[in-house]
Design a protein around this motif. Structure first.
Motif, short mmCIF file in Angstrom:
data_model
loop_
_atom_site.label_atom_id
_atom_site.label_comp_id
_atom_site.label_asym_id
_atom_site.label_seq_id
_atom_site.Cartn_x
_atom_site.Cartn_y
_atom_site.Cartn_z
N THR A 2 0.92 -1.14 -0.06
CA THR A 2 0.03 0.04 -0.12
C THR A 2 1.05 1.18 0.08
OG1 THR A 2 -1.45 -1.19 1.16
CG2 THR A 2 -1.97 0.98 1.07
N SER A 3 0.71 2.28 -0.98
CA SER A 3 1.36 3.48 -0.91
C SER A 3 1.22 4.31 0.69
CB SER A 3 0.63 4.54 -2.11
OG SER A 3 1.47 5.67 -1.96
N SER A 4 2.27 4.86 0.83
CA SER A 4 2.49 5.57 1.97
C SER A 4 3.60 6.72 1.84
CB SER A 4 2.95 4.73 3.46
OG SER A 4 3.13 5.53 4.48
N PRO A 5 3.36 7.82 2.42
CA PRO A 5 4.19 9.00 2.24
C PRO A 5 5.55 8.75 2.90
CG PRO A 5 2.52 9.62 3.84
CD PRO A 5 2.06 8.21 3.10
N TRP A 6 5.47 7.77 3.83
CA TRP A 6 6.63 7.18 4.72
C TRP A 6 7.95 6.58 3.83
CZ3 TRP A 6 8.28 8.35 9.65
CH2 TRP A 6 7.36 8.90 10.43
N PHE A 7 7.34 5.99 2.82
CA PHE A 7 8.27 5.13 2.11
C PHE A 7 8.32 5.74 0.66
CE2 PHE A 7 5.53 2.24 4.66
CZ PHE A 7 6.51 2.29 5.92
N LEU A 8 9.75 5.50 0.28
CA LEU A 8 10.35 5.67 -1.21
C LEU A 8 10.76 4.26 -1.75
CD1 LEU A 8 12.37 9.00 -0.47
CD2 LEU A 8 10.05 8.78 -1.33
N ARG A 9 10.70 4.04 -2.83
CA ARG A 9 10.85 2.66 -3.48
C ARG A 9 11.66 2.91 -5.03
NH1 ARG A 9 5.05 -0.01 -3.95
NH2 ARG A 9 6.28 -1.92 -4.27
N ALA A 10 12.54 1.88 -5.25
CA ALA A 10 13.08 2.01 -6.21
C ALA A 10 12.31 1.19 -7.45
CB ALA A 10 14.46 1.34 -6.34
N ALA A 48 13.14 2.88 1.37
CA ALA A 48 13.81 4.02 2.14
C ALA A 48 12.65 4.43 2.97
CB ALA A 48 14.41 5.00 1.17
N VAL A 49 12.79 5.00 4.23
CA VAL A 49 11.88 5.39 5.11
C VAL A 49 12.12 6.85 5.18
CG1 VAL A 49 11.22 5.75 7.46
CG2 VAL A 49 11.82 3.44 6.43
N CYS A 50 11.20 7.78 4.77
CA CYS A 50 11.25 9.17 4.63
C CYS A 50 10.40 9.83 5.55
CB CYS A 50 10.77 9.47 3.19
SG CYS A 50 10.96 11.33 2.85
N PRO A 51 10.94 10.55 6.74
CA PRO A 51 10.31 11.01 7.58
C PRO A 51 9.65 12.19 7.48
CG PRO A 51 12.65 10.46 8.31
CD PRO A 51 12.47 10.43 6.82
N PRO A 52 8.61 12.89 8.26
CA PRO A 52 8.05 14.07 7.82
C PRO A 52 9.12 15.13 7.89
CG PRO A 52 7.20 13.16 9.82
CD PRO A 52 7.77 12.31 9.26
N GLY A 53 8.92 16.27 6.96
CA GLY A 53 9.90 17.19 6.79
C GLY A 53 10.98 17.15 6.04
N ARG A 54 11.18 15.91 5.39
CA ARG A 54 12.33 15.32 4.66
C ARG A 54 11.83 15.25 3.18
NH1 ARG A 54 13.97 17.20 8.90
NH2 ARG A 54 15.38 16.48 10.29
N GLY A 55 12.75 15.34 2.36
CA GLY A 55 12.56 14.89 0.98
C GLY A 55 11.27 15.39 0.53
N PRO A 56 10.69 14.46 -0.24
CA PRO A 56 9.20 14.90 -0.82
C PRO A 56 7.96 15.24 0.20
CG PRO A 56 9.45 12.45 -0.93
CD PRO A 56 10.73 13.22 -0.33
N ARG A 57 8.34 15.06 1.70
CA ARG A 57 7.48 15.57 2.63
C ARG A 57 7.83 16.64 3.35
NH1 ARG A 57 6.58 10.51 6.47
NH2 ARG A 57 4.77 11.75 6.76
N TYR A 58 8.93 17.61 2.39
CA TYR A 58 9.46 18.84 2.97
C TYR A 58 8.52 19.83 3.67
CZ TYR A 58 8.29 21.48 -1.33
OH TYR A 58 7.70 22.06 -2.04
N LYS A 59 7.28 19.92 3.29
CA LYS A 59 6.09 20.79 3.87
C LYS A 59 5.61 20.26 4.93
CE LYS A 59 4.83 22.76 -0.73
NZ LYS A 59 3.53 23.02 -1.54
#
Length: 261
Positions: A2-10, A48-59
């Protein structure tokens, strides 16, 4: 998955592959893990685990502390876990992965924790991290140089520092504010991977990891310093591959090489 803003996938990877959730070091770019997919092939999907405030979640508003961040990541993994998976974290990411492991230990698909470049959580934060987190500007940049991994172009360019260092400083402050709390040992196997020349992590700092594990953790020493895997992802993927192959019922040591000295 399932898609989640927490995760980036190759890539989607093999339908039956295990999954490796990767937590970056302080100020690290989660996307850097995605290049490991080539090494892992169909054995595992790198996420890859992407926390809020980082990468595509910068807002989004960044987490205030390590435990808040762990709660969010654990909830996201719990909601999306649909196959056997491993947690991998480096440095700050290893502390975070450890706290996530504590929260998801009951999930049947959670199979292994790999902690890289990190002393035992009970010893954190180290005095050097606390002192570094208090610094500002050039003094902070120079102090961070002890840990390595800061590109020379960033060290030399104040404009780049203004752009990139706030996230690094925020992560250092989170680690400096980390408060370890004793709890029951983890019931999943734990593997520790460290660079033999790491000035930040020594043998004595790994000993208390045993108290966090129901079974004595396995240790691997790779050539290099704190960022021993820079330019040499095999130093990590050669450790991960046997772990995920074991989930397929294969001989975990077959056709694999673990880089240790």
């Amino acid at each position: 998955m399932t898609s989640s803003p927490w995760f980036l996938r190759a890539a989607a990877g093999s339908e039956h592959a295990a999954r490796v959730y990767c937590f970056p070091h302080a100020g690290g770019n989660p996307r850097s893990f995605l290049s490991w997919q080539h090494d892992m092939g169909d054995d595992a999907e790198i996420v890859a685990v992407c926390p809020p405030g980082r990468g595509p979640r910068y807002k989004e508003t960044a987490a205030a502390d390590v435990l808040e961040l762990a709660e969010g990541a654990a909830a996201a993994i719990t909601e999306t876990a649909d196959r056997p998976f491993v947690l991998f974290g480096h440095s700050f990411g290893a502390v975070l992965a450890f706290e996530v492991a504590r929260r998801i230990g009951a999930l049947p698909d959670f199979r292994h924790l790999v902690a890289s470049g990190c002393s035992a959580p009970a010893l954190l934060p180290t005095r050097r991290v606390v002192e570094t987190a208090r610094l500002e500007g050039r003094a902070f940049t120079e102090a961070v140089g002890f840990f390595g991994g800061l590109p020379p172009e960033v060290v030399a360019d104040e404009a780049l520092q203004e752009l990139l260092l706030p996230h690094l400083k925020a992560d250092f402050c989170m680690v400096a504010g980390y408060s370890y709390r004793p709890a029951a040992p983890l019931h999943v196997p734990v593997t520790l991977v460290n660079g033999v020349d790491d000035p930040h992590v020594k043998e004595a700092g790994l000993e208390p990891w045993a108290r966090e594990c129901a079974v004595e953790p396995v240790r691997h020493w790779a050539e290099g310093g704190h960022f021993y895997f820079d330019g040499r992802p095999g130093a990590v993927t050669d450790v991960l591959r046997p772990l995920v192959r074991a989930e397929h019922g294969a001989n975990p040591l077959a056709n694999s090489h673990i880089e240790v000295i």
